[in-house]
Write an enzyme that holds these catalytic residues in place. Structure first.
Site, mmCIF file in Angstrom:
data_model
loop_
_atom_site.group_PDB
_atom_site.id
_atom_site.type_symbol
_atom_site.label_atom_id
_atom_site.label_comp_id
_atom_site.label_asym_id
_atom_site.label_seq_id
_atom_site.Cartn_x
_atom_site.Cartn_y
_atom_site.Cartn_z
ATOM 1 N N ARG A 112 -7.818 8.883 2.633
ATOM 2 C CA ARG A 112 -8.770 7.812 2.315
ATOM 3 C C ARG A 112 -9.546 7.411 3.569
ATOM 4 N NH1 ARG A 112 -8.646 2.594 3.554
ATOM 5 N NH2 ARG A 112 -6.513 2.758 4.343
ATOM 6 N N ARG A 113 -8.827 7.204 4.669
ATOM 7 C CA ARG A 113 -9.504 6.825 5.921
ATOM 8 C C ARG A 113 -10.349 7.979 6.456
ATOM 9 N NH1 ARG A 113 -4.033 3.916 8.164
ATOM 10 N NH2 ARG A 113 -4.470 1.803 7.391
ATOM 11 N N CYS A 135 -1.187 7.786 -4.310
ATOM 12 C CA CYS A 135 -1.604 6.871 -3.244
ATOM 13 C C CYS A 135 -1.864 7.618 -1.937
ATOM 14 C CB CYS A 135 -0.571 5.752 -3.044
ATOM 15 S SG CYS A 135 1.078 6.334 -2.689
ATOM 16 N N ARG A 156 2.367 5.788 17.316
ATOM 17 C CA ARG A 156 0.929 6.097 17.214
ATOM 18 C C ARG A 156 0.159 5.516 18.408
ATOM 19 N NH1 ARG A 156 -0.620 5.806 10.782
ATOM 20 N NH2 ARG A 156 1.425 6.427 10.025
ATOM 21 N N ARG A 204 1.170 10.901 12.930
ATOM 22 C CA ARG A 204 2.287 10.348 12.174
ATOM 23 C C ARG A 204 3.170 9.529 13.113
ATOM 24 N NH1 ARG A 204 4.548 12.573 7.848
ATOM 25 N NH2 ARG A 204 5.673 10.593 7.873
ATOM 26 N N LYS A 221 0.813 -1.217 0.000
ATOM 27 C CA LYS A 221 0.000 0.000 0.000
ATOM 28 C C LYS A 221 0.849 1.270 0.000
ATOM 29 C CE LYS A 221 -0.769 0.318 5.030
ATOM 30 N NZ LYS A 221 -0.142 1.615 5.273
ATOM 31 N N ASP A 222 2.148 1.152 0.343
ATOM 32 C CA ASP A 222 3.034 2.316 0.333
ATOM 33 C C ASP A 222 3.675 2.564 -1.024
ATOM 34 O OD1 ASP A 222 2.546 2.823 2.993
ATOM 35 O OD2 ASP A 222 4.356 1.831 3.727
#
Length: 309
Positions: A130-131, A241, A154, A148, A82-83
């Site tokens: 997106r989230r 992305c 996190r 971040r 996904k990165d």
């Protein structure tokens, strides 16, 4: 004898994922070959005070590693799929796409609530547009704030009270052995995953035939077909992305079903479409066209303009 140098980011999750791939590759190694790990710091790891969408997206996590591949300092690299930006530098390729784990997103909340149970105005941490878009589409009463740092950072911010909940990829949580910390898995109807989420990308040089043959054993053809469909869909939007784009393909024998989403970070509008077919590239392009006909391109232009202001 050959020493294979394997590149990765230095976060605990990146190292864990890379060591898993190295374990799979080790079984295939010729007797006199060996491997060593090279931990690298990327620009995305260094810039922690700005959201990804403001500083160039997730390609920040791979550029230095790709440069090391092209320079011959490392032989293959492991990334979260996904990165990976939609476009790959000339001379590099995916030597393998690993079998996909659970691609869904999950919620970790401080008091144990699921998404439905969070109180009004609860603060949810994510740096993903997106989230953010999908959370606000489902629960417009919540507040979304950027967070971040690596997973440990996190989680610490969550437990310190900076957030009521954070959203993370379930696959990463599983690989870290943190599934007991999850307070809710987000169904794809609520939160369509990022393109490639749950799979690992093993990247190498196109002309390294020995490495390509070695990595072929780690490749999962079913996941690979799904990823090709999703990444083709993403490429049609010129690859951002870090933009609010989601895509998820499922493969049943030869048949592929692809769902796509383009949204505004505010949660409205959200454009959704799905398509089915046999050929992943054609399917990805077709789904992108259908969303563009609904206004996806102009919506993304509006989002980009907003990020530049």
């Amino acid at each position: 004898m050959r020493t294979i140098v394997v590149g990765t980011r230095r976060s605990q999750l990146a190292v864990t994922q890379t060591q898993w791939v190295m374990d799979q590759v080790r079984d295939q190694l010729p007797q006199d070959w060996q491997m060593r790990l090279e931990k690298m710091v990327t620009r995305g790891d260094r810039i922690l005070n700005v959201t990804l969408s403001k500083v160039g997206g997730k390609g920040l996590f791979v550029k230095e590693i790709e440069r090391a591949l092209l320079d011959g300092r490392i032989d293959f690299a492991v990334h979260s799929m996904k990165d990976m930006p939609a476009e790959m530098p000339e001379g590099l390729t995916f030597g393998a796409v690993t079998r996909r784990e659970d691609p869904r997103d999950c919620l970790l909340s401080r008091r144990g609530e699921g998404l439905e149970d969070l109180p009004e105005n609860a603060v949810v941490g994510t740096s993903s547009l997106r989230r953010q878009a999908q959370i606000l589409a489902y629960r417009p009463d919540l507040r979304v704030e950027p967070v971040r740092g690596n997973l440990n950072t996190r989680y610490q911010k969550l437990m310190n009270g900076q957030f009521d909940a954070i959203i993370l990829a379930q696959a990463g949580i599983s690989r870290m052995g943190w599934t007991d910390r999850v307070t809710g898995i987000l169904p794809e109807e609520v939160m369509l995953p990022a393109v490639g989420q749950g799979a690992l990308a093993v990247q190498c040089r196109k002309d390294d035939q020995e490495m390509l043959e070695l990595l072929e054993e780690v490749n999962d053809p079913v996941t690979e077909r799904a990823i090709i469909a999703e990444r083709t869909f993403l490429q049609a939007f010129e690859g951002g992305c870090h933009l609010p784009i989601a895509g998820r393909a499922t493969v049943d024998e030869e048949h592929i079903r692809l769902r796509g989403l383009v949204a505004h970070p505010s949660g409205t509008p959200v454009l959704r479409e799905e398509a089915e077919g046999m050929e992943p590239v054609e399917l990805g392009r077709r789904l992108a066209r259908e969303l563009m006909e609904k206004g996806a391109r102009s919506l993304l232009e509006e989002v980009k303009k907003g990020m530049e202001e």
